[in-house]
Design an enzyme around this catalytic site. Sequence first.
Site, PDB file in Angstrom:
ATOM      1  N   HIS A  80       0.859  -1.186   0.000  1.00  0.00           N
ATOM      2  CA  HIS A  80       0.000   0.000   0.000  1.00  0.00           C
ATOM      3  C   HIS A  80       0.887   1.225   0.000  1.00  0.00           C
ATOM      4  O   HIS A  80       1.906   1.260   0.671  1.00  0.00           O
ATOM      5  CB  HIS A  80      -0.906   0.002   1.229  1.00  0.00           C
ATOM      6  CG  HIS A  80      -2.096   0.890   1.060  1.00  0.00           C
ATOM      7  ND1 HIS A  80      -1.994   2.256   1.108  1.00  0.00           N
ATOM      8  CD2 HIS A  80      -3.404   0.611   0.815  1.00  0.00           C
ATOM      9  CE1 HIS A  80      -3.196   2.784   0.914  1.00  0.00           C
ATOM     10  NE2 HIS A  80      -4.072   1.815   0.731  1.00  0.00           N
ATOM     11  N   ASP A  88      -7.487  -3.564   2.588  1.00  0.00           N
ATOM     12  CA  ASP A  88      -8.670  -3.706   1.741  1.00  0.00           C
ATOM     13  C   ASP A  88      -8.899  -5.174   1.417  1.00  0.00           C
ATOM     14  O   ASP A  88     -10.002  -5.684   1.507  1.00  0.00           O
ATOM     15  CB  ASP A  88      -8.495  -2.903   0.443  1.00  0.00           C
ATOM     16  CG  ASP A  88      -8.417  -1.414   0.726  1.00  0.00           C
ATOM     17  OD1 ASP A  88      -9.222  -0.953   1.540  1.00  0.00           O
ATOM     18  OD2 ASP A  88      -7.558  -0.740   0.148  1.00  0.00           O
TER      19      ASP A  88
HETATM   20  C1  LIG Z   1      -5.436   4.757  -5.460  1.00  0.00           C
HETATM   21  O1  LIG Z   1      -5.904   3.543  -5.003  1.00  0.00           O
HETATM   22  C2  LIG Z   1      -4.946   2.572  -4.771  1.00  0.00           C
HETATM   23  C3  LIG Z   1      -5.636   1.317  -4.358  1.00  0.00           C
HETATM   24  O2  LIG Z   1      -6.521   1.540  -3.287  1.00  0.00           O
HETATM   25  C4  LIG Z   1      -3.960   3.052  -3.731  1.00  0.00           C
HETATM   26  O3  LIG Z   1      -2.966   2.090  -3.513  1.00  0.00           O
HETATM   27  C5  LIG Z   1      -3.360   4.330  -4.224  1.00  0.00           C
HETATM   28  O4  LIG Z   1      -2.490   4.805  -3.265  1.00  0.00           O
HETATM   29  C6  LIG Z   1      -4.462   5.308  -4.474  1.00  0.00           C
HETATM   30  N1  LIG Z   1      -3.927   6.544  -4.941  1.00  0.00           N
HETATM   31  C7  LIG Z   1      -4.404   7.698  -4.572  1.00  0.00           C
HETATM   32  C8  LIG Z   1      -3.716   8.905  -5.082  1.00  0.00           C
HETATM   33  O5  LIG Z   1      -5.361   7.786  -3.868  1.00  0.00           O
END
Ligand SMILES: *[C@@H]1O[C@H](CO)[C@@H](O)[C@H](O)[C@H]1NC(C)=O
Length: 473
Positions: free
Chosen positions: A361, A417
């Site tokens: 993540h 998640d």
């Molecule tokens: C977009 O979603 C992904 C998966 O949940 C996450 O890993 C990523 O950090 C998110 N990016 C932003 C800019 O929110």
Amino acid sequence: MLLILLKIFLIWKKLLLSYAGAATLMYHRALGRTAIGPTNGSLTITDNRTRRSYQIPIVRNSVRATDFRQITAAQRGADVVDQVENGLLVVDKGYLNTACMESSITLIDGKRGYIQYRDTSIDELFRQNDYEEVIHLLIFGNLPTPQEKKAFRRSLAAEMKPHQTVVDVIRAFPREALSYTMVLAGLSAYASLDEGTRTTHEKGEPAFLGKPEAVDKAVVRSLSMLATVIALVYCHKRGREFTPARLDESYIGNILLMMGIVEPGTKTPNKKIENCFQRLWVLYADHEMTNSTAAFLHAASTLTDPVSCCVTGIVSAYGPLHGGAIDLAYHEFKRLGSPENVPSLIDSVKAKKQRLFGYGHRIYKVVDPRTKFIREMMEEFKEDVQGNPLLRVAMEIDRVAGEDPYFTSRNLKANADLYGCFLYTAMGFETDIILALTSLSRTAGVLAHWKEAMGQTPGLWRPQQIYTGNVTN
Ligand SMILES: *[C@@H]1O[C@H](CO)[C@@H](O)[C@H](O)[C@H]1NC(C)=O
Ligand SMILES: *[C@@H]1O[C@H](CO)[C@@H](O)[C@H](O)[C@H]1NC(C)=O
Ligand SMILES: *[C@@H]1O[C@H](CO)[C@@H](O)[C@H](O)[C@H]1NC(C)=O
């Protein structure tokens, strides 16, 4: 002639100062009152094209991209396409280092693995509050009194109406169609009936900006609409009867009720699942500026209605690099079939032949604080977790990844998640509906951000580009 030139120059200078300088001026004023230190101060920039220097204020460890507009090297012979006279442009393909909102809803401190909603840590909320209380906190800024909670619950339940148009639209899909596509169609059908959507698109006047009462009602309507659509899709896919919501049930209780997930032989929602979701969803209620929240807000910046924005948010939430990763992870568990096949998967991931979806993540360098609670809950529902063949595969991947230095050194842990989805599976939910439920649990947070945006100064988001093609004329 000279006089005219001088006049033009003065006007130009004034214009320049007014559009780039206004923000800077405000900032300098703000800075006058605040101490220079690690968070506030200024940035000195020298533009070597002109050898001019600029002072850019730093407030809360950030600079304003618009402050860079004053940096210009406008001169004869400058490339027109690069619009040098408009000042320096800041490039950030994919928002890798750009804040698009100011928000007081959720704080995530990835370094120490800490999350707080408003002023309360998620630990405290998880232990003491249920989902309804937490989304009240996110949306309205306070934990509800018992009366407020009751009223909130009733207003949510009252909006869970399965309009015939919506039912017909969803039923028009073949049962095997992707549930995601049905959810989008169901939402559009709802939008066609929604008063907020109609006011926005028929009257052309801002129906929500600066109108907190209309916003609050729309937040409730949107939450209930999405819940109803998902329940309708769930029932349609399984050929089940839809059960209407009840005014005295909780938000989650009603979702289960509408889906027909009840105590055997009764019309009360399944207690075990309700209890599980009441806590699990607290962890997912918001996660600050995620892709789908940003997508929602981007659409909302045009002042369109929240139901239409939900469509945008859901589309983004389902992408394979976002929530869609969960679906892909599950496909992998299914393909592997049994824990004995896990080592071969691990090998091919290490050989970089394959990607392990749902692992890692962006934010958390230590540990995602939500995983701790999900693990606790998995312990509680141990029998259900262990009894599920899909989860036996998932848990084996988790065990190996937790020990193998390839994964531990790269911090590749199952993200919260994915982890949370194991609980959905343990509770008997099939993959086709899990992602819909995870998006639903997040929508309260997204709507809290929308409410926040509608209370701020209007601002259409204006992304820009750097043109790299040829000029033909
Ligand atoms: C977009 O979603 C992904 C998966 O949940 C996450 O890993 C990523 O950090 C998110 N990016 C932003 C800019 O929110
Ligand atoms: C930095 O400046 C902002 C805006 O003036 C202010 O709200 C904040 O408290 C300041 N922070 C520090 C640490 O001085
Ligand atoms: C830019 O200008 C500064 C100050 O004149 C100078 O020290 C520096 O070497 C210059 N850098 C380049 C890349 O020209």
